[in-house]
Write an enzyme that holds these catalytic residues in place. Structure first.
Site, mmCIF file in Angstrom:
data_model
loop_
_atom_site.group_PDB
_atom_site.id
_atom_site.type_symbol
_atom_site.label_atom_id
_atom_site.label_comp_id
_atom_site.label_asym_id
_atom_site.label_seq_id
_atom_site.Cartn_x
_atom_site.Cartn_y
_atom_site.Cartn_z
ATOM 1 N N LYS A 138 7.800 23.765 -12.372
ATOM 2 C CA LYS A 138 6.823 22.682 -12.185
ATOM 3 C C LYS A 138 6.487 22.515 -10.700
ATOM 4 O O LYS A 138 5.314 22.382 -10.339
ATOM 5 C CB LYS A 138 7.348 21.368 -12.776
ATOM 6 N N HIS A 145 7.188 11.485 -27.260
ATOM 7 C CA HIS A 145 6.190 12.387 -26.677
ATOM 8 C C HIS A 145 6.502 13.866 -26.933
ATOM 9 O O HIS A 145 5.666 14.610 -27.441
ATOM 10 C CB HIS A 145 6.137 12.077 -25.174
ATOM 11 N N GLU A 159 -4.232 18.489 -9.881
ATOM 12 C CA GLU A 159 -4.694 18.991 -11.178
ATOM 13 C C GLU A 159 -6.180 19.374 -11.208
ATOM 14 O O GLU A 159 -6.944 18.899 -12.035
ATOM 15 C CB GLU A 159 -4.384 17.954 -12.279
ATOM 16 N N ARG A 161 -2.459 23.422 -12.417
ATOM 17 C CA ARG A 161 -1.575 22.371 -12.934
ATOM 18 C C ARG A 161 -1.893 22.054 -14.393
ATOM 19 O O ARG A 161 -1.047 21.565 -15.133
ATOM 20 C CB ARG A 161 -1.674 21.116 -12.056
ATOM 21 N N GLU A 202 9.706 19.883 -23.885
ATOM 22 C CA GLU A 202 9.034 20.148 -22.600
ATOM 23 C C GLU A 202 9.640 21.388 -21.936
ATOM 24 O O GLU A 202 8.945 22.146 -21.262
ATOM 25 C CB GLU A 202 9.115 18.934 -21.664
ATOM 26 N N ASN A 221 -0.174 21.338 -19.321
ATOM 27 C CA ASN A 221 -0.623 20.616 -20.529
ATOM 28 C C ASN A 221 -0.492 21.455 -21.793
ATOM 29 O O ASN A 221 -0.971 21.049 -22.855
ATOM 30 C CB ASN A 221 -2.079 20.169 -20.366
ATOM 31 N N LYS A 235 3.098 12.166 -10.383
ATOM 32 C CA LYS A 235 2.214 11.297 -11.178
ATOM 33 C C LYS A 235 2.943 10.011 -11.543
ATOM 34 O O LYS A 235 4.059 10.057 -12.075
ATOM 35 C CB LYS A 235 1.793 11.999 -12.471
ATOM 36 N N ARG A 254 0.812 -1.234 0.000
ATOM 37 C CA ARG A 254 0.000 0.000 0.000
ATOM 38 C C ARG A 254 0.834 1.267 0.000
ATOM 39 O O ARG A 254 0.365 2.341 0.375
ATOM 40 C CB ARG A 254 -0.980 0.016 1.169
ATOM 41 N N HIS A 270 -0.196 19.957 -25.226
ATOM 42 C CA HIS A 270 -0.504 18.532 -25.103
ATOM 43 C C HIS A 270 -1.845 18.132 -25.711
ATOM 44 O O HIS A 270 -2.077 16.959 -25.961
ATOM 45 C CB HIS A 270 -0.454 18.094 -23.638
ATOM 46 N N HIS A 309 -0.998 14.999 -27.618
ATOM 47 C CA HIS A 309 -1.478 13.653 -27.296
ATOM 48 C C HIS A 309 -2.179 13.018 -28.489
ATOM 49 O O HIS A 309 -2.048 11.810 -28.731
ATOM 50 C CB HIS A 309 -2.447 13.698 -26.110
HETATM 51 N N1 LIG Z 1 4.805 11.308 -14.619
HETATM 52 C C1 LIG Z 1 4.777 12.394 -15.341
HETATM 53 O O1 LIG Z 1 4.485 13.483 -14.857
HETATM 54 C C2 LIG Z 1 5.150 12.313 -16.793
HETATM 55 C C3 LIG Z 1 5.364 13.489 -17.520
HETATM 56 C C4 LIG Z 1 5.756 13.373 -18.848
HETATM 57 C C5 LIG Z 1 5.934 12.123 -19.422
HETATM 58 N N2 LIG Z 1 5.699 11.003 -18.681
HETATM 59 C C6 LIG Z 1 5.918 9.669 -19.262
HETATM 60 O O2 LIG Z 1 7.300 9.546 -19.517
HETATM 61 C C7 LIG Z 1 7.485 8.618 -20.584
HETATM 62 C C8 LIG Z 1 8.466 9.222 -21.558
HETATM 63 O O3 LIG Z 1 9.685 9.413 -20.888
HETATM 64 P P1 LIG Z 1 11.065 9.424 -21.678
HETATM 65 O O4 LIG Z 1 10.965 10.367 -22.805
HETATM 66 O O5 LIG Z 1 12.125 9.604 -20.667
HETATM 67 O O6 LIG Z 1 11.088 7.977 -22.355
HETATM 68 P P2 LIG Z 1 11.801 6.593 -21.994
HETATM 69 O O7 LIG Z 1 11.793 6.334 -20.551
HETATM 70 O O8 LIG Z 1 11.173 5.586 -22.883
HETATM 71 O O9 LIG Z 1 13.302 6.849 -22.474
HETATM 72 C C9 LIG Z 1 13.557 7.160 -23.816
HETATM 73 C C10 LIG Z 1 14.650 6.249 -24.400
HETATM 74 O O10 LIG Z 1 15.918 6.644 -23.900
HETATM 75 C C11 LIG Z 1 16.637 5.513 -23.399
HETATM 76 N N3 LIG Z 1 17.514 6.064 -22.340
HETATM 77 C C12 LIG Z 1 17.183 6.476 -21.098
HETATM 78 N N4 LIG Z 1 18.219 7.095 -20.513
HETATM 79 C C13 LIG Z 1 19.245 7.047 -21.380
HETATM 80 C C14 LIG Z 1 20.576 7.536 -21.373
HETATM 81 N N5 LIG Z 1 21.054 8.253 -20.337
HETATM 82 N N6 LIG Z 1 21.359 7.302 -22.456
HETATM 83 C C15 LIG Z 1 20.877 6.630 -23.531
HETATM 84 N N7 LIG Z 1 19.619 6.178 -23.614
HETATM 85 C C16 LIG Z 1 18.805 6.392 -22.555
HETATM 86 C C17 LIG Z 1 15.557 4.562 -23.000
HETATM 87 O O11 LIG Z 1 16.029 3.220 -23.022
HETATM 88 C C18 LIG Z 1 14.503 4.785 -24.072
HETATM 89 O O12 LIG Z 1 14.826 4.040 -25.223
HETATM 90 C C19 LIG Z 1 6.121 8.372 -21.181
HETATM 91 O O13 LIG Z 1 5.686 7.094 -20.775
HETATM 92 C C20 LIG Z 1 5.251 9.444 -20.578
HETATM 93 O O14 LIG Z 1 3.908 9.038 -20.434
HETATM 94 C C21 LIG Z 1 5.334 11.082 -17.391
#
Ligand SMILES: NC(=O)c1ccc[n+]([C@@H]2O[C@H](COP(=O)([O-])OP(=O)(O)OC[C@H]3O[C@@H](n4cnc5c(N)ncnc54)[C@H](O)[C@@H]3O)[C@@H](O)[C@H]2O)c1
Length: 346
Positions: free
Chosen positions: A214, A251, A224, A228, A172, A232, A130, A108, A235, A239
């Site tokens: 942020k 993304h 949100e 917050r 971003e 977006n 999130k 939990r 987005h 999206h």
């Molecule tokens: N929680 C939130 O507030 C929030 C906000 C925005 C996005 N997200 C989520 O985040 C995700 C996208 O995150 P992301 O863009 O980091 O994608 P990701 O985690 O898929 O990483 C992108 C790629 O980079 C590679 N990688 C990671 N670190 C590396 C490094 N130092 N050197 C080389 N390669 C590396 C990974 O293996 C992957 O192929 C989505 O699932 C999205 O929904 C969440």
């Protein structure tokens, strides 16, 4: 080393540390606690964490699922984590989101920390609380608010990040600059070449400003219900583009096109003065985000109509109103579609 904190009602203070060589500090902070490392196989977790049980996240975004979460939960249970244990998520947004969800669910809720290794995770996903998993029906449809107690950011990780992923994170940062931080905007304008070269001092400043912006919003509106939603910006269309491309485009790149659209809509509805719209557009282009032609509107409409930010028949749209300012406007789908049609044409 820069330290920021976030105080959200009902959650312990979250600390964000930005600096180099955080590995040893990490080990010292873990101390004798039972811990578990969830990591992205594209990176090697900090050496200081050697000897701590771990699991690699395989399968990328496609494996950000409840099945992936269960795999992690089972590994955590096999490692006999208890309520006082700690989960460390080292990787991009995928590892952070899914690790955070597992930490929220295990017994939990146990504490988790993030060590973001992509620019997107540093400027956005590793702070704010999130966590998420995807369903076949859509992205991030399951999740919990479970802020990382600590986020340790070292821009040194970014040296190995593929170009597309780096650019995804930059989008971003551009979002924060356009929507809420005129000083960051000016910095991106003046220093974009150093940023492109991944100059660590410059990247540290960018990450610092994004995280500070942020955290300030999340502190005011953790769940949100109001401000917050400004995060977006870009987005609504972003999206839809992402979903229409079946998540094959990073993304942030979709968000960047969404930012172009938000600027266009803001200009055509007189929400943003033309001179500022032009400046915002120019920054996006300088950062490598062209205003590419959009796919046929009919392919985007179902996703726009289904947008999470929708309320009744109105869509809550984060509208840029100047450089570094934005507000939420309620728009109907028709207004949005008309603006899309003229964006494609212009
Ligand atoms: N929680 C939130 O507030 C929030 C906000 C925005 C996005 N997200 C989520 O985040 C995700 C996208 O995150 P992301 O863009 O980091 O994608 P990701 O985690 O898929 O990483 C992108 C790629 O980079 C590679 N990688 C990671 N670190 C590396 C490094 N130092 N050197 C080389 N390669 C590396 C990974 O293996 C992957 O192929 C989505 O699932 C999205 O929904 C969440």
């Amino acid at each position: 080393v820069i330290e920021l904190t976030c105080n959200q009602p009902g959650a312990p203070t979250a600390t964000v540390t930005i600096g180099g060589g955080l590995g040893e500090a990490l080990r010292a902070a873990v101390g004798n606690r039972r811990a578990f490392v969830y990591f992205d196989p594209a990176i090697r977790p900090p050496k200081a964490l050697d000897g701590i049980p771990s699991l690699a996240h395989t399968g990328g975004e496609a494996a950000k699922t409840l099945a992936g979460c269960e795999r992690l939960l089972r590994a955590m249970s096999d490692a006999e984590l208890d309520r006082d244990s700690l989960l460390l998520a080292c990787g991009g947004g995928v590892v952070g989101d899914l690790g955070g969800l597992a930490a929220a669910l295990y017994l939990r809720g146990i504490e988790y920390w993030q060590v973001p290794t992509t620019l997107l995770a540093m400027v956005d996903s590793s702070v704010g609380g999130k966590t998420a998993a995807n369903l076949p029906q859509g992205k991030n449809l399951v999740g919990a608010f479970h802020p990382a107690a600590r986020t340790l950011i070292d821009v040194g990780w970014l040296g190995s990040l593929p170009e597309r992923e780096f650019r995804s994170g930059l989008a971003e940062a551009a979002k924060i600059a356009i929507g809420m931080d005129a000083e960051l905007f000016a910095r991106l304008e003046a220093r974009h070449d150093a940023i492109e070269r991944r100059d660590e001092a410059e990247l540290t400043t960018v990450v610092h400003r994004c995280v500070a912006a942020k955290l300030a919003i999340v502190e005011r509106d953790p769940y949100e219900h109001g401000d917050r939603r400004l995060l977006n910006l870009g987005h609504t269309l972003g999206h839809a583009l992402e979903a229409a491309a079946d998540y094959s485009i990073p993304h942030g790149l979709c968000v960047a096109r969404g930012l172009h659209f938000a600027i266009h809509l803001a200009e055509t509805t007189s929400a943003m003065p033309p001179r500022e719209a032009m400046r915002a557009r120019a920054l996006l282009e300088r950062l490598g985000f062209a205003r590419d032609p959009l796919p046929p509107i009919a392919t985007l409409t179902p996703y726009l109509a289904r947008d999470k930010k929708r309320r009744g028949t109105a869509i809550r749209f984060a509208m840029p109103t100047g450089i570094g300012t934005s507000e939420i406007r309620e728009l109907d789908l028709q207004t949005l579609l008309a603006a899309l049609a003229s964006d494609v044409a212009s």
